[in-house]
Design an enzyme around this catalytic site. Structure first.
Site, mmCIF file in Angstrom:
data_model
loop_
_atom_site.group_PDB
_atom_site.id
_atom_site.type_symbol
_atom_site.label_atom_id
_atom_site.label_comp_id
_atom_site.label_asym_id
_atom_site.label_seq_id
_atom_site.Cartn_x
_atom_site.Cartn_y
_atom_site.Cartn_z
ATOM 1 N N TYR A 34 -5.486 -26.263 -12.953
ATOM 2 C CA TYR A 34 -4.598 -26.962 -13.895
ATOM 3 C C TYR A 34 -3.854 -25.955 -14.778
ATOM 4 C CZ TYR A 34 -3.496 -30.032 -17.942
ATOM 5 O OH TYR A 34 -2.895 -30.707 -18.972
ATOM 6 N N SER A 59 1.081 -27.565 -21.245
ATOM 7 C CA SER A 59 -0.177 -27.724 -22.004
ATOM 8 C C SER A 59 -0.477 -26.414 -22.708
ATOM 9 C CB SER A 59 -1.335 -28.079 -21.073
ATOM 10 O OG SER A 59 -2.568 -27.947 -21.772
HETATM 11 P P1 NAD Z 1 -3.287 -39.694 -18.444
HETATM 12 O O1 NAD Z 1 -4.260 -39.347 -17.367
HETATM 13 O O2 NAD Z 1 -3.750 -40.558 -19.572
HETATM 14 O O3 NAD Z 1 -1.993 -40.367 -17.795
HETATM 15 C C1 NAD Z 1 -1.375 -39.757 -16.702
HETATM 16 C C2 NAD Z 1 -0.505 -40.771 -15.991
HETATM 17 O O4 NAD Z 1 0.106 -40.102 -14.870
HETATM 18 C C3 NAD Z 1 -1.291 -41.962 -15.431
HETATM 19 O O5 NAD Z 1 -0.649 -43.175 -15.779
HETATM 20 C C4 NAD Z 1 -1.270 -41.715 -13.928
HETATM 21 O O6 NAD Z 1 -1.271 -42.926 -13.167
HETATM 22 C C5 NAD Z 1 0.023 -40.955 -13.755
HETATM 23 N N1 NAD Z 1 0.043 -40.157 -12.507
HETATM 24 C C6 NAD Z 1 -0.941 -39.343 -12.035
HETATM 25 N N2 NAD Z 1 -0.597 -38.840 -10.854
HETATM 26 C C7 NAD Z 1 0.632 -39.343 -10.544
HETATM 27 C C8 NAD Z 1 1.498 -39.214 -9.429
HETATM 28 N N3 NAD Z 1 1.166 -38.464 -8.369
HETATM 29 N N4 NAD Z 1 2.684 -39.851 -9.442
HETATM 30 C C9 NAD Z 1 3.013 -40.631 -10.503
HETATM 31 N N5 NAD Z 1 2.230 -40.822 -11.572
HETATM 32 C C10 NAD Z 1 1.042 -40.186 -11.593
HETATM 33 O O7 NAD Z 1 -2.717 -38.283 -18.962
HETATM 34 P P2 NAD Z 1 -2.387 -37.736 -20.433
HETATM 35 O O8 NAD Z 1 -3.636 -37.174 -21.009
HETATM 36 O O9 NAD Z 1 -1.582 -38.718 -21.185
HETATM 37 O O10 NAD Z 1 -1.473 -36.497 -20.026
HETATM 38 C C11 NAD Z 1 -0.081 -36.632 -19.833
HETATM 39 C C12 NAD Z 1 0.555 -35.256 -19.701
HETATM 40 O O11 NAD Z 1 0.210 -34.453 -20.827
HETATM 41 C C13 NAD Z 1 0.110 -34.473 -18.485
HETATM 42 O O12 NAD Z 1 1.185 -33.676 -18.019
HETATM 43 C C14 NAD Z 1 -0.976 -33.573 -19.036
HETATM 44 O O13 NAD Z 1 -1.157 -32.408 -18.248
HETATM 45 C C15 NAD Z 1 -0.389 -33.256 -20.390
HETATM 46 N N6 NAD Z 1 -1.365 -32.818 -21.385
HETATM 47 C C16 NAD Z 1 -2.390 -33.635 -21.756
HETATM 48 C C17 NAD Z 1 -3.278 -33.185 -22.728
HETATM 49 C C18 NAD Z 1 -4.409 -34.043 -23.195
HETATM 50 O O14 NAD Z 1 -5.332 -33.503 -23.839
HETATM 51 N N7 NAD Z 1 -4.400 -35.349 -22.974
HETATM 52 C C19 NAD Z 1 -3.121 -31.925 -23.311
HETATM 53 C C20 NAD Z 1 -2.060 -31.149 -22.909
HETATM 54 C C21 NAD Z 1 -1.204 -31.593 -21.938
HETATM 55 C C1 4PL Z 2 -7.147 -27.711 -25.320
HETATM 56 O O1 4PL Z 2 -4.156 -30.162 -21.324
HETATM 57 O O2 4PL Z 2 -4.873 -28.709 -23.896
HETATM 58 C C2 4PL Z 2 -8.613 -29.749 -22.613
HETATM 59 C C3 4PL Z 2 -7.420 -31.016 -20.735
HETATM 60 N N1 4PL Z 2 -8.465 -28.948 -23.711
HETATM 61 O O3 4PL Z 2 -6.013 -31.051 -20.462
HETATM 62 C C4 4PL Z 2 -5.356 -30.341 -21.390
HETATM 63 C C5 4PL Z 2 -7.246 -28.583 -24.130
HETATM 64 C C6 4PL Z 2 -7.517 -30.168 -21.924
HETATM 65 C C7 4PL Z 2 -6.097 -29.010 -23.471
HETATM 66 C C8 4PL Z 2 -6.281 -29.797 -22.328
#
Ligand code: NAD
Ligand code: 4PL
Length: 244
Positions: A150, A137
């Site tokens: 996180y 992230s």
């Molecule tokens: P989300 O919460 O929409 O989806 C996450 C999925 O992971 C869900 O389907 C959940 O059931 C599954 N999950 C959670 N814990 C688990 C476990 N122990 N075992 C198996 N599955 C599990 O998340 P998202 O926003 O799509 O984020 C996905 C990835 O992208 C993550 O690694 C997150 O840290 C990263 N990320 C997200 C953002 C954002 O702003 N959405 C930004 C940067 C990075």
């Molecule tokens: C900029 O990975 O990248 C909030 C929450 N803001 O999870 C993230 C920023 C969130 C991010 C993320």
């Protein structure tokens, strides 16, 4: 069963959000996708939509990860691609952050990553080929508030990616990290992070909310055979929110 003729990818956390978009983009490359997620119902719906296999798994549990890999190997006989997307995305100010909550996030975001790479990496080593992409992230670059545990976990993802790449390059395996910025995923839409777009979007070079489909192509590239010379890298995909 005989070894699958097409490549096979495991994408954790792909029942919804960014992981689902990644699975969809990888499936478009002709790869068989395994939707590995804690949410069994949603994983099945996504697998039905994308033509893949749903497997319920808690990536923080060693026995469940072993069962996932055994299931995929029994059905397809190969695992070419691993995308570690599953994570907990918490919102807890530092003043409220407990050790229990810290451990909960580390168990999934760090232990889960280790367990998946441990189990699938050994299959890839035997095959002499593999593509691993770990979802980090841009909070690691930005130092974003309200998720110190996180942010620390994503620092671990980046450090581990660099180190693992050094040890498995000799087996034909590449390991890279992709760092999305704030993205309008299913999880974010239902969380306080949804309010974050108000200050994040004005910092970006591109003036709109990031979508899961904006992240997926960068991840998909790193899973291809052609990406063979890219390893140990961090690719930031955040509309220009952060620069480094
Ligand atoms: P989300 O919460 O929409 O989806 C996450 C999925 O992971 C869900 O389907 C959940 O059931 C599954 N999950 C959670 N814990 C688990 C476990 N122990 N075992 C198996 N599955 C599990 O998340 P998202 O926003 O799509 O984020 C996905 C990835 O992208 C993550 O690694 C997150 O840290 C990263 N990320 C997200 C953002 C954002 O702003 N959405 C930004 C940067 C990075
Ligand atoms: C900029 O990975 O990248 C909030 C929450 N803001 O999870 C993230 C920023 C969130 C991010 C993320």
């Amino acid at each position: 069963m005989a070894k699958s003729e097409t490549q096979v990818a495991i994408i954790t956390g792909s029942a919804q959000g960014i992981g689902k978009a990644i699975a969809s983009r990888i499936a478009a490359n002709g790869v068989t996708v395994v939707i590995a997620d804690l949410n069994e119902k949603k994983a099945q719906a996504t697998a039905a939509e994308l033509g893949g296999l749903a497997v319920k798994v808690d990536i923080s549990q060693e026995a469940e990860v072993a069962a996932l890999v055994a299931t995929v190997m029994a059905k397809y006989g190969r695992i070419d691609i691993l995308v570690n997307d599953a994570a907990i995305v918490p919102f807890v100010p530092w003043s409220d952050l407990t050790f229990t909550e810290w451990r909960r996030v580390m168990a999934v975001n760090v232990d889960g990553l280790f367990l998946m790479c441990r189990a699938v990496g050994d299959v890839m080593k035997d095959a002499g080929y593999g593509r691993i992409v770990n979802i980090a992230s841009n909070v690691f670059v930005a130092g974003t508030p309200n998720l110190a545990h996180y942010v620390a976990s994503k620092g671990a993802v980046i450090g581990f990616t660099r180190a693992l790449a050094s040890e498995v390059g000799q087996f034909g395996i590449t390991v890279n990290a992709v760092a999305p910025g704030l993205t309008e995923s299913d999880g974010v839409k239902e969380s306080p992070h949804n309010e974050g777009f108000g200050y994040v979007v004005p910092m970006q070079a591109i003036d709109r909310k990031g979508q899961p489909e904006d992240i997926a192509p960068a991840v998909a590239f790193l899973t291809t055979e052609e990406a063979r010379w890219v390893t140990g890298s961090l690719l930031v995909v955040d509309g220009g929110h952060t620069r480094h």
